[in-house]
Design a protein around this motif. Structure first.
Motif, PDB file in Angstrom:
ATOM      1  N   ILE A 124       0.834  -1.205   0.000  1.00  0.00           N
ATOM      2  CA  ILE A 124       0.000   0.000   0.000  1.00  0.00           C
ATOM      3  C   ILE A 124       0.867   1.253   0.000  1.00  0.00           C
ATOM      4  N   VAL A 125       1.921   1.238   0.814  1.00  0.00           N
ATOM      5  CA  VAL A 125       2.863   2.358   0.818  1.00  0.00           C
ATOM      6  C   VAL A 125       3.507   2.502  -0.543  1.00  0.00           C
ATOM      7  N   CYS A 126       3.725   1.367  -1.228  1.00  0.00           N
ATOM      8  CA  CYS A 126       4.337   1.390  -2.550  1.00  0.00           C
ATOM      9  C   CYS A 126       3.483   2.184  -3.532  1.00  0.00           C
ATOM     10  N   ILE A 127       2.171   2.048  -3.425  1.00  0.00           N
ATOM     11  CA  ILE A 127       1.276   2.794  -4.303  1.00  0.00           C
ATOM     12  C   ILE A 127       1.472   4.291  -4.096  1.00  0.00           C
ATOM     13  N   THR A 128       1.573   4.691  -2.836  1.00  0.00           N
ATOM     14  CA  THR A 128       1.810   6.100  -2.513  1.00  0.00           C
ATOM     15  C   THR A 128       3.154   6.569  -3.063  1.00  0.00           C
ATOM     16  N   ALA A 129       4.182   5.715  -2.900  1.00  0.00           N
ATOM     17  CA  ALA A 129       5.520   6.078  -3.362  1.00  0.00           C
ATOM     18  C   ALA A 129       5.570   6.184  -4.885  1.00  0.00           C
ATOM     19  N   VAL A 130       4.903   5.261  -5.563  1.00  0.00           N
ATOM     20  CA  VAL A 130       4.875   5.297  -7.033  1.00  0.00           C
ATOM     21  C   VAL A 130       4.196   6.573  -7.517  1.00  0.00           C
ATOM     22  N   ALA A 131       3.058   6.891  -6.883  1.00  0.00           N
ATOM     23  CA  ALA A 131       2.366   8.125  -7.242  1.00  0.00           C
ATOM     24  C   ALA A 131       3.241   9.331  -6.943  1.00  0.00           C
ATOM     25  N   GLY A 132       3.965   9.257  -5.813  1.00  0.00           N
ATOM     26  CA  GLY A 132       4.864  10.341  -5.434  1.00  0.00           C
ATOM     27  C   GLY A 132       6.010  10.513  -6.399  1.00  0.00           C
ATOM     28  N   TRP A 133       6.332   9.462  -7.151  1.00  0.00           N
ATOM     29  CA  TRP A 133       7.383   9.573  -8.170  1.00  0.00           C
ATOM     30  C   TRP A 133       6.815  10.045  -9.501  1.00  0.00           C
ATOM     31  N   PHE A 134       5.765   9.377  -9.976  1.00  0.00           N
ATOM     32  CA  PHE A 134       5.257   9.650 -11.319  1.00  0.00           C
ATOM     33  C   PHE A 134       4.654  11.042 -11.463  1.00  0.00           C
ATOM     34  N   ILE A 135       3.849  11.455 -10.486  1.00  0.00           N
ATOM     35  CA  ILE A 135       3.157  12.736 -10.623  1.00  0.00           C
ATOM     36  C   ILE A 135       4.129  13.916 -10.723  1.00  0.00           C
ATOM     37  N   PRO A 136       5.112  14.039  -9.813  1.00  0.00           N
ATOM     38  CA  PRO A 136       6.065  15.142  -9.955  1.00  0.00           C
ATOM     39  C   PRO A 136       6.883  15.060 -11.246  1.00  0.00           C
ATOM     40  N   VAL A 137       7.260  13.838 -11.649  1.00  0.00           N
ATOM     41  CA  VAL A 137       8.061  13.698 -12.869  1.00  0.00           C
ATOM     42  C   VAL A 137       7.242  14.100 -14.093  1.00  0.00           C
ATOM     43  N   LEU A 138       5.979  13.677 -14.139  1.00  0.00           N
ATOM     44  CA  LEU A 138       5.123  14.036 -15.273  1.00  0.00           C
ATOM     45  C   LEU A 138       4.889  15.543 -15.338  1.00  0.00           C
ATOM     46  N   ILE A 139       4.749  16.166 -14.170  1.00  0.00           N
ATOM     47  CA  ILE A 139       4.465  17.601 -14.139  1.00  0.00           C
ATOM     48  C   ILE A 139       5.717  18.437 -14.369  1.00  0.00           C
ATOM     49  N   THR A 140       6.800  18.089 -13.676  1.00  0.00           N
ATOM     50  CA  THR A 140       8.006  18.928 -13.714  1.00  0.00           C
ATOM     51  C   THR A 140       9.098  18.398 -14.624  1.00  0.00           C
ATOM     52  N   ARG A 141       9.055  17.092 -14.909  1.00  0.00           N
ATOM     53  CA  ARG A 141      10.102  16.385 -15.670  1.00  0.00           C
ATOM     54  C   ARG A 141      11.440  16.338 -14.920  1.00  0.00           C
ATOM     55  N   TYR A 142      11.387  16.477 -13.599  1.00  0.00           N
ATOM     56  CA  TYR A 142      12.566  16.305 -12.761  1.00  0.00           C
ATOM     57  C   TYR A 142      12.531  14.902 -12.153  1.00  0.00           C
ATOM     58  N   VAL A 143      13.367  14.003 -12.652  1.00  0.00           N
ATOM     59  CA  VAL A 143      13.412  12.644 -12.110  1.00  0.00           C
ATOM     60  C   VAL A 143      13.883  12.660 -10.660  1.00  0.00           C
ATOM     61  N   SER A 144      14.861  13.490 -10.380  1.00  0.00           N
ATOM     62  CA  SER A 144      15.402  13.546  -9.019  1.00  0.00           C
ATOM     63  C   SER A 144      14.346  13.997  -8.022  1.00  0.00           C
ATOM     64  N   LEU A 145      13.505  14.955  -8.410  1.00  0.00           N
ATOM     65  CA  LEU A 145      12.450  15.424  -7.523  1.00  0.00           C
ATOM     66  C   LEU A 145      11.459  14.299  -7.222  1.00  0.00           C
ATOM     67  N   GLY A 146      11.073  13.552  -8.261  1.00  0.00           N
ATOM     68  CA  GLY A 146      10.173  12.428  -8.056  1.00  0.00           C
ATOM     69  C   GLY A 146      10.774  11.377  -7.144  1.00  0.00           C
ATOM     70  N   SER A 147      12.058  11.099  -7.319  1.00  0.00           N
ATOM     71  CA  SER A 147      12.731  10.103  -6.484  1.00  0.00           C
ATOM     72  C   SER A 147      12.765  10.545  -5.030  1.00  0.00           C
ATOM     73  N   LEU A 148      13.062  11.807  -4.791  1.00  0.00           N
ATOM     74  CA  LEU A 148      13.125  12.323  -3.423  1.00  0.00           C
ATOM     75  C   LEU A 148      11.754  12.323  -2.758  1.00  0.00           C
ATOM     76  N   ILE A 149      10.734  12.721  -3.491  1.00  0.00           N
ATOM     77  CA  ILE A 149       9.382  12.731  -2.931  1.00  0.00           C
ATOM     78  C   ILE A 149       8.938  11.306  -2.606  1.00  0.00           C
ATOM     79  N   ALA A 150       9.269  10.364  -3.499  1.00  0.00           N
ATOM     80  CA  ALA A 150       8.876   8.969  -3.273  1.00  0.00           C
ATOM     81  C   ALA A 150       9.534   8.400  -2.025  1.00  0.00           C
ATOM     82  N   VAL A 151      10.818   8.645  -1.850  1.00  0.00           N
ATOM     83  CA  VAL A 151      11.514   8.069  -0.699  1.00  0.00           C
ATOM     84  C   VAL A 151      11.088   8.756   0.605  1.00  0.00           C
ATOM     85  N   LEU A 152      10.787  10.042   0.532  1.00  0.00           N
ATOM     86  CA  LEU A 152      10.270  10.731   1.717  1.00  0.00           C
ATOM     87  C   LEU A 152       8.855  10.248   2.051  1.00  0.00           C
ATOM     88  N   GLY A 153       8.087   9.923   0.995  1.00  0.00           N
ATOM     89  CA  GLY A 153       6.768   9.334   1.225  1.00  0.00           C
ATOM     90  C   GLY A 153       6.876   7.995   1.924  1.00  0.00           C
TER      91      GLY A 153
END
Length: 224
Positions: A124-153
């Motif tokens: 279940i946490v994985c779903i949150t983390a995946v969303a935390g990665w994909f959404i920022p990357v799709l919006i900003t195109r910053y892979v690093s930002l998505g990775s950081l948000i996912a791991v903090l999630g």
């Protein structure tokens, strides 16, 4: 002793440096191309989509397989410690991936392996983390930002589970469990320290969604 053994087993599995192996099969050292990171995004950028996908799943499997084995063994032998043992094993894989001794400790950033650990320990946490990665990357195109948000999630989701008593571990070992989660999160943030500085300065590179290539200078921002 069990914890040390599982960490070392994880470290050994993490030494299977997928991007370096794929790069060698293509006649290059991936660490000398693109961003210089031995991770999935740099493989995608330098070698194309197929290589990037292969590296991503290879890095996931090298964490997923040992953690599955640990879960199968300790769910029978010591169910109260099965979750902690999986996290310790996964942390070992991440450290092995980030700091492979045979490559002079120059590896990746551990995000693909971390995603596998999140998936096997908390779907279940994985779903949150995946969303935390994909959404920022799709919006900003910053892979690093998505990775950081996912791991903090991942960290804060575990913190909520710990505070509410919903972790399947002994109450007296919640602190140790959160220590391992904190180490995983802290290591990911440390490995992205340069990316964080570039994000704050507005100079981080963006990823292109076409042909597996970066939109700008390929010397920055990667998923490892």
């Amino acid at each position: 002793m069990t914890r040390l053994l599982l960490f070392l087993i994880g470290y050994g599995c993490g030494l299977f440096e997928t991007s370096w192996i794929v790069g060698r099969r293509n006649g290059i050292d991936i660490r000398t191309r693109g961003s210089g990171n031995a991770g999935a995004t740099n493989a995608l950028r330098v070698l194309g989509n197929k290589a990037g996908i292969a590296v991503f799943f290879g890095d996931m499997l090298k964490c997923l397989i040992p953690c599955l084995i640990v879960r199968a063994v300790f769910t029978r032998l010591d169910p109260d410690h099965a979750l902690i043992y999986m996290v310790i094993t996964g942390f070992g894989v991440i450290v092995g991936h980030d700091f492979p001794f045979y490559l002079h400790f120059h590896g990746g950033k551990g995000i693909s392996a971390t995603s596998a650990l999140v998936f096997i320990t908390h779907p279940i946490v994985c779903i949150t983390a995946v969303a935390g990665w994909f959404i920022p990357v799709l919006i900003t195109r910053y892979v690093s930002l998505g990775s950081l948000i996912a791991v903090l999630g991942y960290f804060f989701s575990n913190l909520v589970l710990a505070v509410t008593g919903r972790l399947p571990i002994l109450p007296g070992e919640v602190g140790e469990y959160m220590l391992w989660v904190t180490l995983i999160t802290g290591l990911a943030c440390e490995r992205h320290s340069k990316n964080i500085r570039r994000l704050l300065a507005g100079t981080e590179n963006k990823i292109s969604f076409h042909h597996g290539q970066k939109a700008e200078n390929p010397a920055h921002s990667e998923k490892g």
